[in-house]
Design a protein around this motif. Structure first.
Motif, PDB file in Angstrom:
ATOM      1  N   ARG A 104       7.391 -13.289  -4.793  1.00  0.00           N
ATOM      2  CA  ARG A 104       7.711 -11.911  -4.387  1.00  0.00           C
ATOM      3  C   ARG A 104       8.999 -11.427  -5.071  1.00  0.00           C
ATOM      4  O   ARG A 104       9.087 -10.289  -5.532  1.00  0.00           O
ATOM      5  N   ARG A 156       5.848 -21.373   1.583  1.00  0.00           N
ATOM      6  CA  ARG A 156       6.621 -20.175   1.892  1.00  0.00           C
ATOM      7  C   ARG A 156       7.697 -19.929   0.829  1.00  0.00           C
ATOM      8  O   ARG A 156       7.949 -18.780   0.426  1.00  0.00           O
ATOM      9  N   SER A 180       7.925 -16.757  -1.574  1.00  0.00           N
ATOM     10  CA  SER A 180       9.144 -15.954  -1.629  1.00  0.00           C
ATOM     11  C   SER A 180       9.631 -15.792  -3.070  1.00  0.00           C
ATOM     12  O   SER A 180      10.060 -14.709  -3.470  1.00  0.00           O
ATOM     13  N   ARG A 181       9.550 -16.872  -3.830  1.00  0.00           N
ATOM     14  CA  ARG A 181       9.956 -16.801  -5.235  1.00  0.00           C
ATOM     15  C   ARG A 181       9.067 -15.837  -6.022  1.00  0.00           C
ATOM     16  O   ARG A 181       9.543 -15.065  -6.862  1.00  0.00           O
TER      17      ARG A 181
END
Length: 229
Positions: A34, A27, A31-32
């Motif tokens: 994105r 996750r 997230s990084r």
């Protein structure tokens, strides 16, 4: 049996903890990614906006440059036309006359009338070739005397129907130029009335002071006191 069950429970708990760590890591990595993609998209958007502003600025500058060049060309042409017209006025060229006077059958001076009106009268046959006329070049200038007037066929070249009272259009001043105030003829030298209508009328005509009006479409004012154009 009790020890074996505890061991299995511990192993399961370790596996669950490991999976949670892996999921958390996945996750975090997602997230990084994105965030990195959003940063890249933002930079691309800013670059596109900057290029669009540069294109608009370049187009605006080009339009302003073309407008300045157009205005400069118009100003140059206008100045050339004004100089040519001023040269005609200095030479007292009839084509640059601001108006015309003529001597009627009674020997009185009539006018001033615009060149277009005089030409219309001449073409329609209201003015004879030997009619004595004189041009004026300044608004409110000195009135020509009847002794300096010349015949139409002495001023213009043949064929008279082509050349008589042809005029050069006065160039228009720049849009921001101040409009000259129309001059008003002083009437301090108006002759005192004597009570004789005919004598008073002739005296006023000699002074260039006009009272009675007529319909110009009916021809020149041979039987009327003239008025200013």
């Amino acid at each position: 049996m009790f020890g074996s069950g505890m061991f299995q429970a511990l192993q399961k708990k370790q596996k669950d903890t490991s999976k949670e760590k892996e999921n958390a890591a996945d996750r975090l990595e997602a997230s990084r990614r994105r965030a990195a993609a959003e940063v890249a998209a933002g930079r691309e958007k800013l670059r596109a906006q900057r290029e669009a502003r540069e294109r608009v600025a370049a187009a605006t500058e080009q339009a302003l440059r073309e407008e300045r060049e157009r205005q400069a060309a118009e100003e140059k042409a206008r100045n050339a036309a004004l100089e040519e017209y001023a040269s005609l006025v200095r030479k007292r060229d009839p084509r640059a006359a601001s108006g015309w006077y003529y001597v009627d059958d009674a020997g009185a001076r009539q006018g001033p009338f615009a060149s277009t009106k005089m030409r219309a009268w001449f073409v329609d046959g209201h003015l004879s070739h030997d009619l004595r006329v004189a041009p004026v070049f300044e608004e409110g200038g000195k009135l020509p005397g009847t002794d300096i007037m010349q015949r139409i066929d002495e001023i213009f070249d043949e064929p008279l129907l082509t050349s008589a009272f042809r005029s050069v259009a006065r160039p228009r001043p720049p849009p921001n130029a101040e409009k000259p105030k129309p001059s008003k003829r002083k009437r301090d030298d108006a002759p005192k009335p004597t009570g004789d209508w005919l004598k008073d009328s002739l005296a006023r005509q000699k002074k260039g002071i006009h009272h009675l009006r007529h319909d110009r479409n009916q021809g020149p004012a041979m039987l009327f006191e003239s008025h200013e154009a």
